[in-house]
Write an enzyme that holds these catalytic residues in place. Structure first.
Site, mmCIF file in Angstrom:
data_model
loop_
_atom_site.group_PDB
_atom_site.id
_atom_site.type_symbol
_atom_site.label_atom_id
_atom_site.label_comp_id
_atom_site.label_asym_id
_atom_site.label_seq_id
_atom_site.Cartn_x
_atom_site.Cartn_y
_atom_site.Cartn_z
ATOM 1 N N ASP A 1 -38.855 33.847 -99.840
ATOM 2 C CA ASP A 1 -38.830 35.308 -99.641
ATOM 3 C C ASP A 1 -39.206 35.681 -98.203
ATOM 4 O O ASP A 1 -39.905 34.941 -97.510
ATOM 5 C CB ASP A 1 -39.818 35.951 -100.634
ATOM 6 C CG ASP A 1 -39.588 37.444 -100.776
ATOM 7 O OD1 ASP A 1 -38.478 37.914 -100.450
ATOM 8 O OD2 ASP A 1 -40.528 38.146 -101.213
ATOM 9 N N HIS B 1 -31.316 36.174 -93.223
ATOM 10 C CA HIS B 1 -30.731 35.260 -94.206
ATOM 11 C C HIS B 1 -30.117 34.042 -93.509
ATOM 12 O O HIS B 1 -30.210 32.923 -94.003
ATOM 13 C CB HIS B 1 -29.667 35.967 -95.047
ATOM 14 C CG HIS B 1 -30.222 37.063 -95.914
ATOM 15 N ND1 HIS B 1 -31.349 36.893 -96.680
ATOM 16 C CD2 HIS B 1 -29.807 38.339 -96.148
ATOM 17 C CE1 HIS B 1 -31.600 38.015 -97.347
ATOM 18 N NE2 HIS B 1 -30.687 38.909 -97.032
ATOM 19 N N LEU C 1 -34.473 12.645 -105.521
ATOM 20 C CA LEU C 1 -34.895 14.028 -105.793
ATOM 21 C C LEU C 1 -33.851 14.800 -106.606
ATOM 22 O O LEU C 1 -32.664 14.765 -106.302
ATOM 23 C CB LEU C 1 -35.100 14.741 -104.440
ATOM 24 C CG LEU C 1 -35.517 16.211 -104.516
ATOM 25 C CD1 LEU C 1 -36.992 16.333 -104.876
ATOM 26 C CD2 LEU C 1 -35.243 16.929 -103.189
HETATM 27 C C1 IPE Z 1 -37.067 36.937 -105.246
HETATM 28 O O1 IPE Z 1 -37.155 37.701 -104.105
HETATM 29 C C2 IPE Z 1 -35.727 36.295 -105.325
HETATM 30 C C3 IPE Z 1 -35.415 35.324 -104.273
HETATM 31 C C4 IPE Z 1 -36.209 34.904 -103.336
HETATM 32 C C5 IPE Z 1 -34.101 34.778 -104.327
HETATM 33 P P1 IPE Z 1 -36.970 39.295 -104.130
HETATM 34 O O2 IPE Z 1 -37.210 39.754 -102.750
HETATM 35 O O3 IPE Z 1 -35.688 39.658 -104.745
HETATM 36 O O4 IPE Z 1 -38.140 39.716 -105.104
HETATM 37 P P2 IPE Z 1 -38.818 41.140 -105.353
HETATM 38 O O5 IPE Z 1 -37.719 42.085 -105.711
HETATM 39 O O6 IPE Z 1 -39.511 41.538 -104.085
HETATM 40 O O7 IPE Z 1 -39.779 40.883 -106.451
HETATM 41 C C1 IPE Z 2 -35.313 36.501 -99.685
HETATM 42 O O1 IPE Z 2 -35.537 37.398 -98.659
HETATM 43 C C2 IPE Z 2 -33.855 36.235 -99.918
HETATM 44 C C3 IPE Z 2 -33.317 36.837 -101.141
HETATM 45 C C4 IPE Z 2 -33.980 37.493 -102.034
HETATM 46 C C5 IPE Z 2 -31.900 36.688 -101.372
HETATM 47 P P1 IPE Z 2 -35.464 38.967 -98.876
HETATM 48 O O2 IPE Z 2 -34.084 39.423 -98.567
HETATM 49 O O3 IPE Z 2 -35.963 39.362 -100.201
HETATM 50 O O4 IPE Z 2 -36.449 39.463 -97.741
HETATM 51 P P2 IPE Z 2 -37.491 40.662 -97.838
HETATM 52 O O5 IPE Z 2 -38.338 40.392 -99.045
HETATM 53 O O6 IPE Z 2 -36.707 41.902 -97.965
HETATM 54 O O7 IPE Z 2 -38.260 40.557 -96.578
HETATM 55 MG MG MG Z 3 -37.798 39.855 -100.900
#
Ligand code: IPE
Ligand code: IPE
Ligand code: MG
Length: 251
Positions: A12, A29, A123
């Site tokens: 995240d 990303h 793995l």
């Molecule tokens: C969780 O992250 C999903 C992934 C990392 C793929 P999100 O950014 O979607 O989670 P929430 O919405 O903050 O809980």
């Molecule tokens: C995690 O990063 C990737 C996915 C959930 C696909 P985020 O896109 O959720 O990044 P933040 O949480 O908004 O910083």
């Molecule tokens: Mg996120």
């Protein structure tokens, strides 16, 4: 020392990482997808049995269409890049989640990599894409009941009907970027997982921090509902002392 076999990571913070740098979210990303390979190699070096990475949740479908498109493209690029490394590192690769909405070329690539890596004995790498923990449990129950109608379902039946039962329970769940929640990830498998939340946003995560977290977690005492080894030793010591006292007091 606790054995850490299966590690799961909620990758995240890509969006916030990009925002800090005044860049669009997709930039985060892109950077985030580039670090995955380093963490997989590190998991191989650390002799982990399974690594499950959360790349796209069932809830992430509610993001803007453009962002979803970018994430799909990055998945395809990642697979093209990693294909050779997966085989070279003896990694058995699988996607967990509902990939019906992915492009045909990506689906083909996934099925080829899954097939060619199926004999690999190292793995077990799973990429959770369009994955939801609740959905997985519902799918497990339905698939069991289809094969065993009119039968009461047990915990063991659910465990054995999950998407990838061979990976077993999660020993350690890591979430980057500071939020302390599970966000519908591996709900069944994490029932006794150690949790580790780091402030580091995913694009800044690296193998040094990964190994440090593994080492720290190996030092944690996992009790699984029993009493602490130290506590039972303390108890035994107190009891022995009491008994000795009773003997020397003639009682
Ligand atoms: C969780 O992250 C999903 C992934 C990392 C793929 P999100 O950014 O979607 O989670 P929430 O919405 O903050 O809980
Ligand atoms: C995690 O990063 C990737 C996915 C959930 C696909 P985020 O896109 O959720 O990044 P933040 O949480 O908004 O910083
Ligand atoms: Mg996120």
């Amino acid at each position: 020392m606790s054995a850490i076999n299966h590690v799961a990571i909620i990758m995240d913070g890509n969006g916030r990482w990009a925002k800090e740098r005044r860049r669009p979210r997709f930039w985060g990303h892109v950077k985030g997808s580039q670090i995955v390979s380093e963490i997989v190699s590190s998991a191989v070096e650390q002799n982990l049995k399974a690594l499950t990475l959360y790349a796209f949740s069932t809830e992430n479908w509610s993001r803007p269409k453009d962002e979803i498109k970018t994430l799909f493209k990055l998945l395809e690029k990642f697979l093209q890049r990693e294909r050779k490394n997966i085989l070279k590192n003896n990694v058995q690769f699988k996607i967990i989640g509902d990939i019906t909405n992915l492009g045909e070329s990506t689906k083909k690539l996934i099925s080829e990599i899954e097939k060619e890596s199926s004999h690999c004995s190292g793995l077990k790498l799973s990429l959770a894409f369009s994955y939801g923990g609740r959905r997985e449990i519902v799918d497990a129950v339905n698939s069991f009941l289809k094969k065993n109608p009119n039968q009461d379902i047990t915990e063991e039946d659910i465990t054995n009907s999950l998407y990838r039962p061979e990976c077993g329970d999660v020993d350690l769940l890591i979430r980057t970027a500071g939020d302390q929640r599970i966000s519908n990830f591996l709900l069944w498998q994490c029932s006794y997982a150690e949790l580790f939340f780091t402030q580091t946003k995913w694009p800044d995560f690296n193998s040094q921090e990964f190994v440090k977290i593994l080492d720290e977690t190996r030092c944690r005492e996992r009790r699984f509902g029993t009493v602490s080894k130290n506590a039972s030793m303390d108890k035994a010591k107190t009891l022995a002392e009491k008994q000795r006292g009773a003997i020397s007091n003639g009682g």
